[in-house]
Each structure stands twice: as structure tokens, then as C-alpha cells.
Design a protein around this motif. Structure first.
Motif, PDB file in Angstrom:
ATOM      1  N   ASP A 105      43.742  46.094  43.087  1.00 46.29           N
ATOM      2  CA  ASP A 105      42.602  45.167  43.104  1.00 46.29           C
ATOM      3  C   ASP A 105      41.285  45.924  43.220  1.00 46.29           C
ATOM      4  O   ASP A 105      40.304  45.597  42.553  1.00 46.29           O
ATOM      5  N   ARG A 109      38.148  45.939  40.528  1.00 42.82           N
ATOM      6  CA  ARG A 109      36.780  45.565  40.908  1.00 42.82           C
ATOM      7  C   ARG A 109      35.764  46.665  40.614  1.00 42.82           C
ATOM      8  O   ARG A 109      34.612  46.390  40.356  1.00 42.82           O
ATOM      9  N   ASN A 110      36.196  47.910  40.681  1.00 45.57           N
ATOM     10  CA  ASN A 110      35.275  49.031  40.594  1.00 45.57           C
ATOM     11  C   ASN A 110      35.429  49.882  39.330  1.00 45.57           C
ATOM     12  O   ASN A 110      34.922  50.990  39.267  1.00 45.57           O
TER      13      ASN A 110
END
Length: 114
Positions: A105, A109-110
């Protein structure tokens, strides 16, 4: 903290202090109450701080604690194979089972995804 301040870290050495960009840190491995910083240049520095206190100093969008004793810079990941991360220098680190989903996750996200 300003962005400029977060981009640099002062590393104590036998000669004094070395100013290094945080992005040049590839990974940090805990060794008891000490930590070993591995730079992308291949240089290693033994620091007399524990992993938790070092992790608090680093940008949270770039560094992730994949295991009890290992923090990695996601900018230097070559690939993720099963429960293992392969870094740009071909070092391999296990991903703790309980951190695998959170890690995936975090990467989503990054990072840019296709």
C-alpha cells in the motif's frame, strides 16, 4: 521543518561530521543499539542510535521499515519478489509477513503505477 533541512542528514564519522542527502541512503540495518547506514555509493556508516530514533528523522514518504531490523529507501528498490525486496545494489531484504500489505500500500501511494 523545512524541506531543505529534511533533505540532509549529518552523519558522525571518525573525522567529524559528513553531510549527506537523505536520498543517498539506500537502507539502514539495526545491529543492537547501533545502526548501519548503507549509502548508494557503497559507503557504510555505523551510527550509535537505534533504528526507531533514526526512522523518525527520515522523510516518511521515502523510507519504510520492512522488517524489525531494516528500513529501506523506496527510491532504490529494484524489484519486489514475493516476500523479498531487491535493492539497486542487488542486496536482498525480507519483508516481514505482518508488514507486507502495508508495504505494498505504501509503494502504491508513493510511486507511479501502471
Amino acid at each position: 521543518m523545512t524541506t531543505e533541512r529534511q533533505d540532509n542528514i549529518l552523519i558522525p564519522t571518525t573525522k567529524g561530521l559528513q553531510l549527506e542527502k537523505t536520498n543517498n541512503i539506500q537502507n539502514i540495518c539495526a545491529e543492537g543499539s547501533y545502526c548501519e547506514l548503507m549509502l548508494i555509493s557503497g559507503a557504510k556508516h555505523m551510527i550509535s542510535k537505534n533504528l526507531s530514533s533514526l526512522t523518525k528523522l527520515l522523510p516518511s514518504h521515502t523510507f519504510f521499515r520492512i522488517h524489525t531490523s531494516v528500513v529501506i529507501n523506496i527510491a532504490h528498490i529494484k524489484e519486489v519478489i514475493g516476500t523479498e525486496v531487491v535493492m539497486s545494489n542487488d542486496c536482498r531484504f525480507p519483508i516481514a509477513q505482518r508488514r507486507k500489505k502495508e508495504f505494498v500500500d505504501f509503494l502504491k501511494r508513493n510511486s507511479l503505477s501502471l
